[in-house]
Write an enzyme that holds these catalytic residues in place. Structure first.
Site, PDB file in Angstrom:
ATOM      1  N   HIS A 121     -46.497 -31.395  91.127  1.00  0.00           N
ATOM      2  CA  HIS A 121     -47.082 -30.068  91.692  1.00  0.00           C
ATOM      3  C   HIS A 121     -47.623 -29.246  90.231  1.00  0.00           C
ATOM      4  O   HIS A 121     -46.945 -29.574  89.273  1.00  0.00           O
ATOM      5  CB  HIS A 121     -46.254 -29.065  92.534  1.00  0.00           C
ATOM      6  CG  HIS A 121     -46.776 -28.349  93.015  1.00  0.00           C
ATOM      7  ND1 HIS A 121     -47.127 -26.744  92.408  1.00  0.00           N
ATOM      8  CD2 HIS A 121     -47.205 -27.928  94.376  1.00  0.00           C
ATOM      9  CE1 HIS A 121     -47.476 -25.973  93.105  1.00  0.00           C
ATOM     10  NE2 HIS A 121     -47.673 -26.471  94.489  1.00  0.00           N
ATOM     11  N   ASP A 198     -37.620 -30.576  90.428  1.00  0.00           N
ATOM     12  CA  ASP A 198     -38.308 -29.685  91.344  1.00  0.00           C
ATOM     13  C   ASP A 198     -38.074 -30.040  92.897  1.00  0.00           C
ATOM     14  O   ASP A 198     -38.897 -30.999  93.297  1.00  0.00           O
ATOM     15  CB  ASP A 198     -39.886 -29.624  90.883  1.00  0.00           C
ATOM     16  CG  ASP A 198     -40.720 -29.008  92.119  1.00  0.00           C
ATOM     17  OD1 ASP A 198     -40.054 -28.574  93.060  1.00  0.00           O
ATOM     18  OD2 ASP A 198     -41.961 -28.896  91.757  1.00  0.00           O
ATOM     19  N   GLN A 201     -39.754 -29.649  97.780  1.00  0.00           N
ATOM     20  CA  GLN A 201     -39.942 -30.510  99.052  1.00  0.00           C
ATOM     21  C   GLN A 201     -39.022 -31.243  99.604  1.00  0.00           C
ATOM     22  O   GLN A 201     -38.866 -32.008 100.525  1.00  0.00           O
ATOM     23  CB  GLN A 201     -41.210 -31.333  98.962  1.00  0.00           C
ATOM     24  CG  GLN A 201     -42.432 -30.743  98.595  1.00  0.00           C
ATOM     25  CD  GLN A 201     -42.770 -29.675  99.742  1.00  0.00           C
ATOM     26  OE1 GLN A 201     -42.309 -29.624 100.905  1.00  0.00           O
ATOM     27  NE2 GLN A 201     -43.644 -28.453  99.595  1.00  0.00           N
ATOM     28  N   LYS A 224     -39.967 -22.264 102.062  1.00  0.00           N
ATOM     29  CA  LYS A 224     -40.196 -23.643 102.556  1.00  0.00           C
ATOM     30  C   LYS A 224     -39.121 -24.275 103.439  1.00  0.00           C
ATOM     31  O   LYS A 224     -39.256 -25.175 104.018  1.00  0.00           O
ATOM     32  CB  LYS A 224     -40.725 -24.363 101.434  1.00  0.00           C
ATOM     33  CG  LYS A 224     -41.927 -24.193 100.698  1.00  0.00           C
ATOM     34  CD  LYS A 224     -42.114 -25.507  99.526  1.00  0.00           C
ATOM     35  CE  LYS A 224     -43.236 -24.990  98.621  1.00  0.00           C
ATOM     36  NZ  LYS A 224     -44.498 -24.936  99.135  1.00  0.00           N
ATOM     37  N   CYS A 362     -52.643 -28.311  94.915  1.00  0.00           N
ATOM     38  CA  CYS A 362     -51.774 -27.913  93.631  1.00  0.00           C
ATOM     39  C   CYS A 362     -51.390 -29.178  92.780  1.00  0.00           C
ATOM     40  O   CYS A 362     -50.456 -29.335  92.251  1.00  0.00           O
ATOM     41  CB  CYS A 362     -50.899 -26.863  93.752  1.00  0.00           C
ATOM     42  SG  CYS A 362     -51.509 -25.469  94.417  1.00  0.00           S
TER      43      CYS A 362
HETATM   44  N1  PLP Z   1     -43.203 -27.885  93.658  1.00  0.00           N
HETATM   45  C1  PLP Z   1     -43.777 -28.432  94.997  1.00  0.00           C
HETATM   46  C2  PLP Z   1     -43.264 -29.949  94.993  1.00  0.00           C
HETATM   47  C3  PLP Z   1     -44.480 -27.849  95.792  1.00  0.00           C
HETATM   48  O1  PLP Z   1     -44.743 -28.245  96.890  1.00  0.00           O
HETATM   49  C4  PLP Z   1     -44.652 -26.377  95.704  1.00  0.00           C
HETATM   50  C5  PLP Z   1     -45.262 -25.589  96.910  1.00  0.00           C
HETATM   51  O2  PLP Z   1     -46.048 -26.074  97.531  1.00  0.00           O
HETATM   52  C6  PLP Z   1     -44.111 -25.951  94.429  1.00  0.00           C
HETATM   53  C7  PLP Z   1     -43.487 -26.540  93.454  1.00  0.00           C
HETATM   54  C8  PLP Z   1     -44.208 -24.477  94.262  1.00  0.00           C
HETATM   55  O3  PLP Z   1     -43.572 -23.492  95.033  1.00  0.00           O
HETATM   56  P1  PLP Z   1     -43.552 -21.920  95.188  1.00  0.00           P
HETATM   57  O4  PLP Z   1     -45.122 -21.768  95.711  1.00  0.00           O
HETATM   58  O5  PLP Z   1     -42.913 -21.540  96.317  1.00  0.00           O
HETATM   59  O6  PLP Z   1     -43.293 -21.293  93.813  1.00  0.00           O
END
Ligand code: PLP
Length: 404
Positions: A121, A198, A201, A224, A362
């Site tokens: 992401h 990270d 998900q 999430k 993203c």
């Molecule tokens: N990393 C992953 C794999 C994501 O799917 C997301 C959000 O969709 C993020 C990071 C960013 O999360 P946040 O917008 O809650 O900071």
């Protein structure tokens, strides 16, 4: 028994209609819906217990502080961290990763390398690029195979004495691939390299044990995982966090301040400058209670059933292309119908009451690697049903000829 009707009744938003159709919410990867107990806790806090944390001797402030610290303990046990000193509240996964990039980033030198993967992401790409304003660090990118799995041999060949960090997602938000994070950590640690995961998900869909994985940093978001918006968590190994400089300066994160010099607070407060989002932090505990009351194993089995069933039936649609077919993948389906534009597909689905996400999610570098601009993405949570999956397939049958 999985009581789906009872679960759905706990999420009032699922009762609403969109353009006259019952809402079918399949955008859970972007954010999941929130059960009544979480919203009730937010209301209760505002109506009866709102006071700033840590600064007061009065009863309300102490109550708010206890609730915040109780959530910290709740999160610690949820991911099996060794200590609450390792649990830092942030605004989300994005801020958690930015915190590590800006603080741990101080330890990097020109010529150092960070290993990422092509499925990251933007939240796990851009913070590392920002480091390049000060240091000439190189980003190495692990490629994927046709199923959307990491090429582990390529990963191994990238590890060297120049590698200062490996930063990978646990689960891809586009492909659903569950990466072998334990193996990645073991390989990196064998060369003394720390690993950030990270977990945005992963935490909504599977049990996560940061000590079993061996993660040095683990980032995730409350919104999430059925929790309130605006809260994220950074787990960090205490020995690393201790050495790292503060991320932001301000109230709460200090021990003593003069105009010449400041000494910093102990962990985790060193990394929590300013008034935290203490109302939502308190409510996050209710979201974790909710997940526990249904049972993560039950949620995972339910979502897996929906994924298998829906994927199988989607293949009935002529021209269906699904991106990400790794065994054991998470319940996210990224797809395109023939050459139809993802936006057109999403718009038609929206008019029928289906909330799906369209675009690059993203993950533009991943789109580039797949040779596409974007996909339509349907993703499941604990409250989705087979009936919704059937209606989704019906809708796809209905719109596919319009898109051809
Ligand atoms: N990393 C992953 C794999 C994501 O799917 C997301 C959000 O969709 C993020 C990071 C960013 O999360 P946040 O917008 O809650 O900071």
């Amino acid at each position: 028994m999985y009581d789906i009707e009872k679960i759905r009744a706990d999420f009032p938003i699922l009762e609403r209609t969109v353009y006259g159709h019952p809402l079918v919410y399949l955008d859970n990867t972007a954010t999941s819906q929130t059960p009544r107990t979480v919203v009730d806790e937010i209301t209760r806090m505002y109506y009866t217990s709102k006071a700033n944390v840590h600064r007061g001797v009065h009863a309300l402030s102490q109550e708010a502080t206890s609730l915040q610290e109780a959530t910290r303990e709740r999160v610690r046990s949820y991911i099996n961290a060794a200590s609450t000193r390792e649990i830092i509240f942030t605004r989300g996964t994005t801020e958690s990763i930015n915190l590590v990039a800006s603080s741990y980033g101080n330890f990097l030198e020109n010529g150092d390398e960070i290993i990422l993967t092509v499925m990251e992401h933007h939240a796990n790409i851009v913070p590392w690029q920002l480091l390049r304003r000060h240091k000439r660090v190189t980003l190495k990118v692990v490629p994927i195979n046709e199923r959307g799995e990491l090429k582990m041999n390529a990963f191994r060949s990238m590890l060297s004495e120049r590698t200062k960090l490996v930063s990978v997602c646990h689960v891809s938000n586009v492909l659903g691939t569950v990466n072998p994070v334990k193996e990645i950590v073991a390989e990196a640690h064998a060369m003394g390299i720390p690993v950030l995961i990270d977990g945005a998900q992963a935490t909504p869909h599977m049990k996560v044990d940061v000590r079993d994985i061996g993660a040095d940093f683990y980032a995730f978001s409350s919104h999430k995982m059925y929790g309130p918006t605006g809260i994220g968590i950074l787990y960090g190994r205490e020995s690393l966090l201790k050495q790292m400089p503060p991320y932001q300066g301000g109230g709460e994160m200090i021990s003593h301040v003069t105009f010449d010099h400041t000494t910093f607070a102990e962990l985790p407060y060193k990394f929590e400058a300013g008034t935290p989002d203490f109302v939502d932090i308190a409510a996050l505990a209710r979201a974790l209670d909710y997940i526990d009351s249904v049972g993560m194993d039950n949620i995972a089995a339910h979502e897996h059933d929906l994924l298998e069933y829906t994927t199988g039936r989607m293949m009935e649609i002529p021209g269906m292309r699904i991106f990400g077919t790794a065994p054991g993948k998470s319940a996210v389906i990224s797809f395109l119908i023939g050459n139809a534009h993802h936006y057109d597909t999403g718009m038609l689905l929206d008019k029928l009451g289906f909330a799906v996400r369209t675009g690059h999610h993203c993950a533009q570098p991943l789109m580039a690697a797949l040779g596409i601009e974007g996909t339509v993405r349907a993703s499941f949570a604990m409250y989705n049903t087979r009936e919704e999956a059937d209606r989704f397939i019906e809708a796809l049958h209905r719109i596919a000829p319009m898109l051809a």
